[in-house]
Design a protein around this motif. Structure first.
Motif, PDB file in Angstrom:
ATOM      1  N   LEU A   1     -31.900  -9.368 -42.384  1.00  0.00           N
ATOM      2  CA  LEU A   1     -31.270 -10.684 -42.326  1.00  0.00           C
ATOM      3  C   LEU A   1     -29.800 -10.618 -42.723  1.00  0.00           C
ATOM      4  O   LEU A   1     -28.952 -11.303 -42.129  1.00  0.00           O
ATOM      5  N   LEU A   2     -29.476  -9.791 -43.719  1.00  0.00           N
ATOM      6  CA  LEU A   2     -28.074  -9.633 -44.120  1.00  0.00           C
ATOM      7  C   LEU A   2     -27.255  -8.991 -43.009  1.00  0.00           C
ATOM      8  O   LEU A   2     -26.122  -9.415 -42.725  1.00  0.00           O
ATOM      9  N   GLU A   3     -27.792  -7.955 -42.388  1.00  0.00           N
ATOM     10  CA  GLU A   3     -27.090  -7.308 -41.285  1.00  0.00           C
ATOM     11  C   GLU A   3     -26.827  -8.298 -40.155  1.00  0.00           C
ATOM     12  O   GLU A   3     -25.738  -8.352 -39.576  1.00  0.00           O
ATOM     13  N   LYS A   4     -27.854  -9.078 -39.843  1.00  0.00           N
ATOM     14  CA  LYS A   4     -27.749 -10.055 -38.757  1.00  0.00           C
ATOM     15  C   LYS A   4     -26.718 -11.123 -39.077  1.00  0.00           C
ATOM     16  O   LYS A   4     -25.902 -11.504 -38.220  1.00  0.00           O
ATOM     17  N   ARG A   5     -26.718 -11.603 -40.316  1.00  0.00           N
ATOM     18  CA  ARG A   5     -25.791 -12.652 -40.742  1.00  0.00           C
ATOM     19  C   ARG A   5     -24.349 -12.170 -40.690  1.00  0.00           C
ATOM     20  O   ARG A   5     -23.472 -12.858 -40.160  1.00  0.00           O
ATOM     21  N   PHE A   6     -24.094 -10.973 -41.212  1.00  0.00           N
ATOM     22  CA  PHE A   6     -22.710 -10.510 -41.273  1.00  0.00           C
ATOM     23  C   PHE A   6     -22.244  -9.913 -39.952  1.00  0.00           C
ATOM     24  O   PHE A   6     -21.046  -9.820 -39.710  1.00  0.00           O
ATOM     25  N   ALA A   7     -23.174  -9.536 -39.079  1.00  0.00           N
ATOM     26  CA  ALA A   7     -22.800  -9.168 -37.721  1.00  0.00           C
ATOM     27  C   ALA A   7     -22.283 -10.398 -36.983  1.00  0.00           C
ATOM     28  O   ALA A   7     -21.324 -10.323 -36.202  1.00  0.00           O
ATOM     29  N   GLU A   8     -22.904 -11.554 -37.234  1.00  0.00           N
ATOM     30  CA  GLU A   8     -22.437 -12.798 -36.617  1.00  0.00           C
ATOM     31  C   GLU A   8     -21.067 -13.188 -37.151  1.00  0.00           C
ATOM     32  O   GLU A   8     -20.189 -13.608 -36.404  1.00  0.00           O
TER      33      GLU A   8
ATOM     34  N   HIS B   1     -11.948  -7.106 -45.287  1.00  0.00           N
ATOM     35  CA  HIS B   1     -13.367  -7.075 -44.918  1.00  0.00           C
ATOM     36  C   HIS B   1     -13.552  -7.177 -43.403  1.00  0.00           C
ATOM     37  O   HIS B   1     -14.455  -6.544 -42.842  1.00  0.00           O
ATOM     38  N   LYS B   2     -12.716  -7.967 -42.746  1.00  0.00           N
ATOM     39  CA  LYS B   2     -12.786  -8.066 -41.286  1.00  0.00           C
ATOM     40  C   LYS B   2     -12.434  -6.725 -40.647  1.00  0.00           C
ATOM     41  O   LYS B   2     -13.110  -6.271 -39.705  1.00  0.00           O
ATOM     42  N   THR B   3     -11.381  -6.083 -41.146  1.00  0.00           N
ATOM     43  CA  THR B   3     -10.963  -4.791 -40.604  1.00  0.00           C
ATOM     44  C   THR B   3     -12.005  -3.724 -40.887  1.00  0.00           C
ATOM     45  O   THR B   3     -12.329  -2.903 -40.020  1.00  0.00           O
ATOM     46  N   THR B   4     -12.539  -3.739 -42.101  1.00  0.00           N
ATOM     47  CA  THR B   4     -13.566  -2.758 -42.477  1.00  0.00           C
ATOM     48  C   THR B   4     -14.798  -2.914 -41.599  1.00  0.00           C
ATOM     49  O   THR B   4     -15.404  -1.924 -41.176  1.00  0.00           O
ATOM     50  N   TYR B   5     -15.174  -4.168 -41.312  1.00  0.00           N
ATOM     51  CA  TYR B   5     -16.318  -4.387 -40.432  1.00  0.00           C
ATOM     52  C   TYR B   5     -16.067  -3.785 -39.053  1.00  0.00           C
ATOM     53  O   TYR B   5     -16.935  -3.123 -38.473  1.00  0.00           O
ATOM     54  N   PHE B   6     -14.872  -4.007 -38.537  1.00  0.00           N
ATOM     55  CA  PHE B   6     -14.529  -3.485 -37.213  1.00  0.00           C
ATOM     56  C   PHE B   6     -14.639  -1.959 -37.191  1.00  0.00           C
ATOM     57  O   PHE B   6     -15.157  -1.370 -36.239  1.00  0.00           O
ATOM     58  N   LEU B   7     -14.166  -1.324 -38.256  1.00  0.00           N
ATOM     59  CA  LEU B   7     -14.154   0.136 -38.300  1.00  0.00           C
ATOM     60  C   LEU B   7     -15.547   0.718 -38.550  1.00  0.00           C
ATOM     61  O   LEU B   7     -15.848   1.840 -38.136  1.00  0.00           O
TER      62      LEU B   7
ATOM     63  N   SER C   1     -18.595  -1.069 -37.971  1.00  0.00           N
ATOM     64  CA  SER C   1     -19.652  -1.904 -37.398  1.00  0.00           C
ATOM     65  C   SER C   1     -20.784  -1.087 -36.800  1.00  0.00           C
ATOM     66  O   SER C   1     -21.948  -1.486 -36.858  1.00  0.00           O
ATOM     67  N   PHE C   2     -20.461   0.060 -36.246  1.00  0.00           N
ATOM     68  CA  PHE C   2     -21.516   0.867 -35.646  1.00  0.00           C
ATOM     69  C   PHE C   2     -22.461   1.434 -36.702  1.00  0.00           C
ATOM     70  O   PHE C   2     -23.600   1.782 -36.409  1.00  0.00           O
ATOM     71  N   LYS C   3     -22.012   1.484 -37.976  1.00  0.00           N
ATOM     72  CA  LYS C   3     -22.877   1.957 -39.057  1.00  0.00           C
ATOM     73  C   LYS C   3     -23.642   0.812 -39.700  1.00  0.00           C
ATOM     74  O   LYS C   3     -24.774   0.966 -40.131  1.00  0.00           O
ATOM     75  N   ILE C   4     -22.996  -0.348 -39.787  1.00  0.00           N
ATOM     76  CA  ILE C   4     -23.565  -1.457 -40.537  1.00  0.00           C
ATOM     77  C   ILE C   4     -24.689  -2.155 -39.785  1.00  0.00           C
ATOM     78  O   ILE C   4     -25.685  -2.551 -40.357  1.00  0.00           O
ATOM     79  N   SER C   5     -24.548  -2.304 -38.484  1.00  0.00           N
ATOM     80  CA  SER C   5     -25.528  -3.129 -37.788  1.00  0.00           C
ATOM     81  C   SER C   5     -25.706  -2.696 -36.354  1.00  0.00           C
ATOM     82  O   SER C   5     -24.766  -2.249 -35.702  1.00  0.00           O
TER      83      SER C   5
END
Length: 423
Positions: free
Chosen positions: A174-181, A330-336, A338-342
């Motif tokens: 659920l956390l992965e799904k929420r922060f992927a959105e 956090h936005k930039t980190t997610y972009f870099l 994202s393939f690991k996080i979700s």
């Protein structure tokens, strides 16, 4: 034992369990240090310099400590950093012993509900929300419970290991799904941090120092909150809800039930802990600050310089947070990463509900089992339930042979879910 010391002994973040598991995960099980006259907190050495930091560092959600003047031993050239001290809690000492000074640096905003100020949940809602807002919030909850088979469960005091592991796995999903959105990085999902929460929470549940508050749709968890307990306070540590239910404002429904449960159990405060989120501001009745305390020896230039240098660094970090620099990071980190996080797909092709297909479309419909409906189509089905107040058990879903079109049929209503690409 004083009331203050008694309160500290119940703090989950200074418990032997929390300290032991944290030390294993983040300090390679190295030796911890205590200082005479500073009770309630253990320390570790974090750098080659003699700067010592509290066990738990910033993974705690609020610490307290006491300085015992008569037992205090001079720090020499050392300095101590204690993180996450709520400004609303008395800490330290009214009079510091010779050879000790304390620098207090504000770091994060904190938010809480003073539950003791209200007779019951209805009293809290009446005082804190306008009539129109109360109507909307109650409507969300009624519609959620009308359309789905909703139940609420608190795992507190006992839970089987197998059930716990399955619940924590869903928590992460659920956390992965929420922060992927949201397309924002969440440090809780880093493996070293998540593994720590997974290991420490189960024994703390058995010790009644933690709980998992869960909203279920049938047997499936759709909202989960990790709670800690400090004497008469419930601490909301990590919370998430399934974004597919966003039309029903599932997050608000979960918070309302948590407030109600906390009041029924006799807790006096519900603390949303550190960090700003809109929902915290909306539901809280009191704001405060989380401070970092730097303890140092004013008679030692080295200890003084070490404390003041670290304080300057912390003030700079707090300034950047106020300017929302951390959000961009956090936005930039997610972009870099994202393939690991979700592995959840981006929702770049949403659907829209329509009362008719229009045009000359006359597709052949194929029924789809509800359990196979995923992603945006599932969210569209849930939006249909909210708008029509139908029950999920009464709904049938069909897919058109033309592609990009679905039919949702309830007991009394029928709508089409059409991809925006067709318009």
């Amino acid at each position: 034992m004083s009331d203050e010391t008694k309160s500290m002994s119940k703090n989950p973040f200074t418990s032997n369990t929390f300290a032991h598991v944290w030390n294993q995960h983040f300090n390679q099980d190295k030796e911890t240090v205590s200082f005479n006259g500073i009770s309630g907190i253990g320390f570790i050495r974090t750098t080659v310099l003699p700067l010592y930091t509290n066990i738990g560092k910033n993974l705690t959600k609020g610490l307290t400590y006491t300085i015992e003047k008569d037992n205090f031993t001079n720090l020499g050239h050392k300095a101590l950093l204690i993180m996450d001290i709520p400004s609303i809690i008395k800490t330290g000492s009214a009079e510091y012993p010779p050879g000790l000074k304390v620098l207090k640096v504000e770091q994060y905003p904190g938010f809480l509900i003073d539950l003791a100020a209200f007779d019951d949940f209805d009293d809290y809602m009446r005082i804190n929300f306008k009539k129109s807002s109360r109507y909307k919030l109650n409507k969300y909850k009624k519609r959620l419970e009308a359309s789905f088979d909703i139940s609420y469960k608190v795992f507190f005091g006992s839970i089987q290991k197998e059930a716990y592991d399955a619940l924590f796995q869903q928590f992460r999903v659920l956390l992965e799904k929420r922060f992927a959105e949201k397309k924002v990085y969440n440090n809780n999902l880093e493996s070293h941090e998540w593994d720590f929460y997974h290991e420490v929470t189960l024994p703390l549940i058995h010790e009644k120092k933690a709980a998992l508050f869960v909203v279920l749709e049938k047997e499936c968890p759709i909202a989960i909150t990790l709670l800690y307990f400090d004497d008469d306070t419930v601490i909301d540590a990590i919370t998430v809800f399934d974004v597919d239910y966003s039309k029903f404002h599932l997050g608000s429904c979960s918070i309302m039930k948590l407030i109600e449960w906390s009041m029924e159990k006799g807790y006096k405060k519900l603390d949303f802990s550190k960090g700003y989120f809109d929902y915290k501001r909306r539901w809280c009745t009191q704001k405060y600050q989380f401070e970092y305390h730097l303890l140092y020896n004013p008679k030692s230039p080295f200890s003084t310089g070490l404390a003041h240098t670290r304080a300057m660094f912390l003030r700079f970090k707090a300034y950047l947070r106020k300017k929302n620099v951390n959000w961009y990071v956090h936005k930039t980190t997610y972009f870099l990463r994202s393939f690991k996080i979700s592995n959840h797909p981006d929702r770049t092709n949403p659907f829209m509900l329509s009362d008719s297909l229009g045009g000359d479309m006359n597709p052949v419909w194929t029924p789809i089992p509800l359990k196979l409906v995923k992603g945006e189509v599932k969210k569209g089905v849930f939006d249909f339930l909210y708008l029509t107040v139908e029950k999920l058990n009464d709904v049938s879903i069909f897919q058109a042979d033309t592609g990009g079109v679905f039919k949702i049929k309830g007991k009394s209503n029928e709508k089409y879910l059409v991809s925006n690409e067709l318009y």
